[in-house]
Design an enzyme around this catalytic site. Structure first.
Site, PDB file in Angstrom:
ATOM      1  N   GLU A 189     -53.200  38.678  40.437  1.00 35.81           N
ATOM      2  CA  GLU A 189     -53.130  38.913  38.822  1.00 35.81           C
ATOM      3  C   GLU A 189     -54.355  38.210  38.289  1.00 35.81           C
ATOM      4  O   GLU A 189     -53.877  37.490  37.155  1.00 35.81           O
ATOM      5  CB  GLU A 189     -51.855  38.237  38.676  1.00 35.81           C
ATOM      6  CG  GLU A 189     -50.689  38.897  39.131  1.00 35.81           C
ATOM      7  CD  GLU A 189     -49.232  38.371  39.029  1.00 35.81           C
ATOM      8  OE1 GLU A 189     -49.168  37.399  38.101  1.00 35.81           O
ATOM      9  OE2 GLU A 189     -48.183  38.796  39.667  1.00 35.81           O
ATOM     10  N   GLU A 296     -46.081  43.321  44.147  1.00 32.33           N
ATOM     11  CA  GLU A 296     -45.522  42.422  43.410  1.00 32.33           C
ATOM     12  C   GLU A 296     -44.562  43.380  42.428  1.00 32.33           C
ATOM     13  O   GLU A 296     -45.235  43.821  41.728  1.00 32.33           O
ATOM     14  CB  GLU A 296     -45.735  41.437  42.687  1.00 32.33           C
ATOM     15  CG  GLU A 296     -45.680  40.172  43.677  1.00 32.33           C
ATOM     16  CD  GLU A 296     -46.075  38.831  42.837  1.00 32.33           C
ATOM     17  OE1 GLU A 296     -45.625  38.712  41.780  1.00 32.33           O
ATOM     18  OE2 GLU A 296     -47.123  38.266  43.423  1.00 32.33           O
TER      19      GLU A 296
END
EC number: 3.2.1.78
Length: 372
Positions: A189, A296
């Site tokens: 991320e 995710e």
């Protein structure tokens, strides 16, 4: 003549058994089991997807540390095929506690391997040059990337942390005596602003330098040959060019992925947009002979009773995606609301069983010799 034919056949069989598996990994010295895992995941992704859950066997909703337990197993009778763990406490805490964490995590990963499952490792890396933990906290956090890359004033400290990871990785051994492969997913991320390695806190060049040094030091200096390296931004892209903005190069990445909670119910339900993003990931992996994964996702508390089939499964079956696994986030042992997989009595339990029973999804009990 018959005996000669038998001799030729046996010779061919022996030759075929002695051949090394084809290695498409960035580590040309990768262990046979690591190569086999990569190749088997690549092949499996053409018709199936493995289900994963973060911290599944370490703790769950209302429990922690129970032997051979996971909330997923309590619901469907099998652990997830992919178990997510974390290097979070490999630095930034007391040495005594770090050693304990390393030992516990080693056992967890080895147990998963011995059962026939797969481990993926995230790294919520505590800031090595300031307070604030792994999150960016204004007035506390320092932009650590420029400090720890080659030439930075904390580069030596970063090498010490990597040496700890390398030592741990090189001592992973299954019951068969072989080195245990894992999927390592550092600096995830990175396109967001919540972690200290995020886009606002380091340049593109600094991030790529960090990635390339991390891989080369573990692989080439420390002799870690059981890692599959995964690159996974959040979902802030709409084109391949945007997805690859901070990509370190094909010679530095084995798996490409994406984290996406926003499009699957957290902020909105937008399966079409999520599918387009996953197709960018999947298509790039096909083109470059990489693995792809939905690294995710999830819906906190899972209040949508049909989320597993009507949202997640529907998404995964669109656009001819080839994804090796999908992983949902953790079930906190204390919080009454912070969980992403069902447990007995949770409102989406029955729908999750339908998700489990679909031939497209694979769990740990479905895996057969994934390392062979």
């Amino acid at each position: 003549m018959k005996s000669l034919s038998l001799f030729v056949l046996l010779s061919l069989l022996m030759f075929s058994c002695s051949k090394k598996p084809t290695n498409h990994l960035i580590d040309k010295n990768a262990t046979a089991e690591t190569i086999n895992l990569f190749n088997n995941l690549k092949e499996t992704s053409k018709k199936h997807i493995l289900f994963g859950h973060q911290h599944a066997t370490e703790y769950g909703h209302g429990w922690k540390g129970d032997k051979d337990r996971s909330d997923v197993k309590s619901v469907v009778g099998s652990h997830p095929a992919v178990i997510g763990v974390d290097f979070i406490n490999f630095s930034g805490i007391s040495e005594r506690r770090t050693q304990q964490v390393m030992h516990e995590l080693k056992k967890n990963v080895e147990d998963t391997y011995n059962r026939g499952g797969i481990t993926t490792i995230a790294w919520h890396f505590n800031n090595p040059v300031s307070g604030g933990g792994f999150y960016w906290k204004d007035s506390i956090s320092k932009p650590a990337v420029k400090y720890i890359i080659p030439g930075g004033e904390a580069h030596h400290e970063y090498k010490k942390i990597l040496k700890r990871i390398g030592y741990w990785a090189n001592n992973l051994k299954g019951a068969d005596g072989k080195s245990v492969p894992v999927i390592f997913r550092p600096f995830h991320e990175f396109d967001g602003d919540w972690f200290w390695w995020g886009k606002p806190y380091c340049s593109k060049e600094e991030f790529i330098s960090l990635w390339q040094f991390t891989v080369s030091y573990l692989r080439d200096e420390l002799g870690v040959h059981n890692f599959i390296y995964a690159f996974s931004p959040d979902n802030r892209f709409t084109t391949e060019e945007e997805f690859l903005e901070r990509y370190p190069g094909d010679e530095w990445v084995d798996m490409v992925g994406m984290d996406n909670y926003a499009d699957l119910g957290r902020d909105r339900y937008d399966i079409e947009t999520a599918a387009k993003k996953l197709k960018i990931v999947s298509d790039y992996a096909k083109k470059k002979h990489k693995l792809a994964a939905f690294t995710e996702t999830g819906l906190e508390s899972i209040p949508n009773t049909t989320w597993w089939t009507d949202t997640l499964l529907q998404l995964l079956k669109t656009n001819d995606l080839e994804l090796s696994y999908v992983l949902v986030w953790r079930n906190d042992e204390n919080s009454p609301t912070h969980y992403y997989a069902p447990f007995p009595g949770q409102v989406s339990e029955e729908n999750f069983k339908a998700f489990y029973n679909d031939e497209f999804t694979l769990f740990e009990n479905d895996l057969k010799k994934i390392y062979d």
